[in-house]
Design a protein around this motif. Sequence first.
Motif, PDB file in Angstrom:
ATOM      1  N   SER A 127       0.817  -1.209   0.000  1.00 58.23           N
ATOM      2  CA  SER A 127       0.000   0.000   0.000  1.00 58.23           C
ATOM      3  C   SER A 127       0.854   1.264   0.000  1.00 58.23           C
ATOM      4  CB  SER A 127      -0.936   0.009   1.216  1.00 58.23           C
ATOM      5  OG  SER A 127      -1.872  -1.039   1.139  1.00 58.23           O
ATOM      6  N   THR A 177      -2.779   3.337   1.302  1.00 61.75           N
ATOM      7  CA  THR A 177      -2.815   3.231   2.762  1.00 61.75           C
ATOM      8  C   THR A 177      -4.077   3.890   3.305  1.00 61.75           C
ATOM      9  OG1 THR A 177      -1.583   5.291   3.041  1.00 61.75           O
ATOM     10  CG2 THR A 177      -0.293   3.256   2.921  1.00 61.75           C
ATOM     11  N   VAL A 178      -4.469   3.459   4.480  1.00 54.79           N
ATOM     12  CA  VAL A 178      -5.637   4.035   5.136  1.00 54.79           C
ATOM     13  C   VAL A 178      -5.423   5.526   5.379  1.00 54.79           C
ATOM     14  CG1 VAL A 178      -7.059   3.961   7.219  1.00 54.79           C
ATOM     15  CG2 VAL A 178      -6.264   1.826   6.180  1.00 54.79           C
ATOM     16  N   ALA A 205      -7.894   1.505   1.009  1.00 52.34           N
ATOM     17  CA  ALA A 205      -8.404   0.305   1.645  1.00 52.34           C
ATOM     18  C   ALA A 205      -7.339  -0.401   2.462  1.00 52.34           C
ATOM     19  CB  ALA A 205      -8.948  -0.658   0.587  1.00 52.34           C
ATOM     20  N   GLY A 206      -6.087   0.025   2.325  1.00 52.79           N
ATOM     21  CA  GLY A 206      -5.026  -0.631   3.066  1.00 52.79           C
ATOM     22  C   GLY A 206      -4.670  -1.989   2.475  1.00 52.79           C
ATOM     23  N   GLN A 215     -11.902  -5.843  -2.148  1.00 54.82           N
ATOM     24  CA  GLN A 215     -11.482  -4.820  -1.183  1.00 54.82           C
ATOM     25  C   GLN A 215     -11.006  -3.550  -1.886  1.00 54.82           C
ATOM     26  OE1 GLN A 215      -9.079  -6.260   2.052  1.00 54.82           O
ATOM     27  NE2 GLN A 215      -8.217  -4.252   2.510  1.00 54.82           N
ATOM     28  N   GLU A 261     -12.815   0.560  -2.660  1.00 49.75           N
ATOM     29  CA  GLU A 261     -12.158   1.855  -2.476  1.00 49.75           C
ATOM     30  C   GLU A 261     -12.650   2.882  -3.494  1.00 49.75           C
ATOM     31  OE1 GLU A 261      -7.564   3.364  -2.806  1.00 49.75           O
ATOM     32  OE2 GLU A 261      -7.929   1.449  -1.804  1.00 49.75           O
ATOM     33  N   SER A 281     -15.317   1.111   2.701  1.00 51.25           N
ATOM     34  CA  SER A 281     -15.925   0.646   3.939  1.00 51.25           C
ATOM     35  C   SER A 281     -15.518  -0.811   4.120  1.00 51.25           C
ATOM     36  CB  SER A 281     -17.452   0.745   3.878  1.00 51.25           C
ATOM     37  OG  SER A 281     -18.050  -0.057   4.878  1.00 51.25           O
ATOM     38  N   PHE A 282     -14.743  -1.106   5.164  1.00 49.34           N
ATOM     39  CA  PHE A 282     -14.292  -2.480   5.369  1.00 49.34           C
ATOM     40  C   PHE A 282     -15.480  -3.411   5.585  1.00 49.34           C
ATOM     41  CE2 PHE A 282     -12.899  -6.123   7.843  1.00 49.34           C
ATOM     42  CZ  PHE A 282     -11.786  -6.533   7.130  1.00 49.34           C
TER      43      PHE A 282
END
Length: 364
Positions: free
Chosen positions: A125, A142-143, A148-149, A301, A305, A310-311
């Motif tokens: 990421s 990255t978050v 989304a990491g 995932q 993004e 949203s995880f």
Amino acid sequence: MTVPTGETDVFELAAEHEQVVFANDPATGLRAIVAVHSTALGPGLGGTRFHPYASTADALRDVLDLSRGMSYKAALAGLDLGGGKAVIIGDPRADKSEALLRAYGRFVQSLGGRYRTACDVGTYSEDMDHVARECDYVTGRTVAHGGAGDSSVLTAFGVFRGMQAAAERVWGEPTLAGRTVGIAGVGKVGKHLVDLLRTDGAAVVVTDVYAPAVAAVLAAHPSGVRAVESTDALVREDIDVYAPCALGGALDDETVTTLKAKIVCGAANNQLPHEGSADRVADAGILYAPDYCVNAGGLIQVADELEGFSFERAQQRADKIFDTIRQVFAVAEAEGVTPAVAADRMAERRMRDVGRLRGIWLGA
């Protein structure tokens, strides 16, 4: 960069693909290939693999196989995305730099959004944050930068849910409790898969060419997990499930002949190395969960993004991999084919149907 010629003719090898683009930046050492397989469902999305290929021809074959798999993966996951993939030729530990990644970002930007990139083997990421300084078409950030990491989290979750669906098919219950699972490759995805399997009550046997990865898993799981020295040793173990989670071609003829497992379900792409491999697996009495079905969690995932990550929503979508694998097995039984053929047919039907709605001709 020398484009492969002769027996590795690009047009012949990429006959199914819409676009293959080579990039060369001597100032940073960037040598990359992007392959867009299909945009029938939408822009091609797929990760960037950073790997020390022995030759450009090897890199080309890999990116073509991987991008095709991404088209099928997106189709089976129900995403409005096509299939693309990129490879950067080199050793990520020695050759990766911010300058190279930014040069790569400029290259992806030049494609105008037909290809959207993310992480894969050899990229992370943090690398996508560097790429995004030059490119608008990046996911898996990255978050801290709104991304989304680490997409390996839901990749592992999807493989786990696919494995549970396969266990239900073979043993009648969607659980790995009391079973032994052998994992080849405990890097980004494999280590998370170990966590999920231990929580479900499975014993785990692991191996990896990178000794520190094995050591980290054993340290995290002082009981219920043990290691063997190689993949050759792993496939000879008394395991119930084999999970290839490294590079492709895992189910070669020798492995299939040796393997004691009743299920193969892992995160590695392109596990079937040649025509006839799926039949060999089936003839050996092994249930194969098609890799591009079960490893779609990471794609889900990073695709989420694009909507504002949203995880929870992404995990709910990845959870549907369980139902997709169930459907693959049902179609395989109804049509008298292997699960690999059933999955191909399901993906091709969706690409054809949606492609026609979008006015894209995809043949009969």
